[in-house]
Design an enzyme around this catalytic site. Structure first.
Site, PDB file in Angstrom:
ATOM      1  N   ASP A   5       0.821  -1.216   0.000  1.00 34.51           N
ATOM      2  CA  ASP A   5       0.000   0.000   0.000  1.00 34.51           C
ATOM      3  C   ASP A   5       0.846   1.254   0.000  1.00 34.51           C
ATOM      4  O   ASP A   5       2.036   1.219   0.283  1.00 34.51           O
ATOM      5  CB  ASP A   5      -0.793   0.073   1.312  1.00 34.51           C
ATOM      6  CG  ASP A   5      -1.982  -0.851   1.310  1.00 34.51           C
ATOM      7  OD1 ASP A   5      -2.227  -1.469   0.277  1.00 34.51           O
ATOM      8  OD2 ASP A   5      -2.646  -0.918   2.352  1.00 34.51           O
TER       9      ASP A   5
ATOM     10  N   LYS B  51      -3.603   3.097  -2.121  1.00 31.23           N
ATOM     11  CA  LYS B  51      -4.710   3.188  -1.197  1.00 31.23           C
ATOM     12  C   LYS B  51      -4.792   4.615  -0.691  1.00 31.23           C
ATOM     13  O   LYS B  51      -4.876   4.882   0.494  1.00 31.23           O
ATOM     14  CB  LYS B  51      -4.580   2.216  -0.030  1.00 31.23           C
ATOM     15  CG  LYS B  51      -5.849   2.211   0.820  1.00 31.23           C
ATOM     16  CD  LYS B  51      -6.053   0.923   1.537  1.00 31.23           C
ATOM     17  CE  LYS B  51      -6.624  -0.094   0.576  1.00 31.23           C
ATOM     18  NZ  LYS B  51      -6.968  -1.347   1.255  1.00 31.23           N
TER      19      LYS B  51
ATOM     20  N   MET C 152      -6.939   8.793  10.278  1.00 29.80           N
ATOM     21  CA  MET C 152      -7.548   9.466   9.122  1.00 29.80           C
ATOM     22  C   MET C 152      -8.393  10.654   9.567  1.00 29.80           C
ATOM     23  O   MET C 152      -9.464  10.913   9.020  1.00 29.80           O
ATOM     24  CB  MET C 152      -8.415   8.477   8.311  1.00 29.80           C
ATOM     25  CG  MET C 152      -7.589   7.375   7.691  1.00 29.80           C
ATOM     26  SD  MET C 152      -8.585   6.016   7.037  1.00 29.80           S
ATOM     27  CE  MET C 152      -8.837   5.020   8.495  1.00 29.80           C
TER      28      MET C 152
END
Ligand code: SAH
Length: 255
Positions: free
Chosen positions: A43, A65, A178
């Site tokens: 990723d 990603k 995030m």
């Protein structure tokens, strides 16, 4: 008999957590398996120092990603893993942090089960543990926090809808993965639901790497601090009284 042949021919998938960045945070098991891999799918969050450890003989596949801009849709990653293993390869699926913490590891394994591809899972140091350690912020502390909660600030549908009331619980540390994009909304919501505006907050950017930056502020000011410093992803938010210890316990890059 036929089943036996298929068994011999099918390879195996190792779903491996690569940790948050510092290659020395790979487990011995992750390192050993990586060195034996025929194919490695990795990723965006797997750092270049770890990519450099992939053997030259292995087929390296970047499957990206970036948030809401996957360079390969999740379904295609899932079937690619199964297909590569069925060709008889030892496939390493390398993911940032730990594969089972906001890593979609579960979704990839479900497909492997359907395809009858054998697999193993190797845990990794999740960003919360890595960033907290390298920033000098203990996630729990007998004087400040008896529990810690990991959350994602970015839901599947793109919104940030969190159980705000539960999050303003005292003596609890919040770690938001995030959370940078929704930071303004997150801090406004937490304050609206009763969190004190002076609650200490840290942003750890590119934690455990040589480019790590740590910003500390309060809930009401953290958005401005992030904007002023142009904080970038990957970044983790740590919210709670434990953040006050950072000034004292900070060590990375200092000694
Ligand atoms: N499976 C991963 C998390 C994937 S979600 C794990 O266990 O760590 C991606 C989010 O993790 C990023 O948006 C960021 O919030 C966080 N993250 C991952 N690596 C990080 C790092 N080195 N520094 C800061 N945050 C990181």
């Amino acid at each position: 008999m036929y089943e036996w042949i298929v068994e011999i021919m099918t390879g195996k998938v190792y779903l491996i957590g690569a940790g948050p960045g510092d290659p020395e945070l790979l487990t011995l098991k992750a390192y050993r398996l990586l060195k034996m891999a025929d194919v490695v799918l990795y990723d965006r969050l797997v750092g270049k120092d770890i990519i450099a450890l992939i053997p030259e003989t292995a087929e390296k596949m970047y499957v990206g990603k970036a948030k809401s801009m996957h360079s390969l849709p999740q379904e295609e990653i899932n079937s690619l893993l199964a297909a590569k293993a069925k060709e008889g390869n030892m496939v390493v699926r390398l993911k940032g942090g730990d594969p089972f913490i906001f890593g979609r590891g579960g979704e990839e394994l479900e497909e492997l089960i359907e395809e009858e591809v054998p697999f193993e899972v190797v845990p990794g140091v999740t960003a919360a543990a890595g960033c907290a350690a390298y920033a000098g912020i203990p996630l729990t502390h007998r004087d400040y926090a008896q529990s810690v909660r990991f959350l994602t600030g970015h839901l599947k549908d793109g919104t940030t809808e969190l159980p705000w009331e539960e999050l303003v619980h005292p003596a609890q540390t919040l770690v938001i993965y995030m959370g940078l994009t929704g930071l303004k909304d997150i801090s406004a919501s937490l304050i609206r639901f009763g969190m004190k505006p002076s609650m200490p907050v840290a942003i750890v950017e590119k934690g455990t790497t040589s480019e790590q930056r740590v910003f500390t502020s309060t809930m009401e000011d953290i958005y401005d601090v992030a904007t002023k410093n142009e904080a970038k992803s990957p970044a983790l938010l740590i919210i709670g009284e434990v953040v006050t210890l950072q000034k004292k316990l900070e060590w990375y890059g200092k000694y």
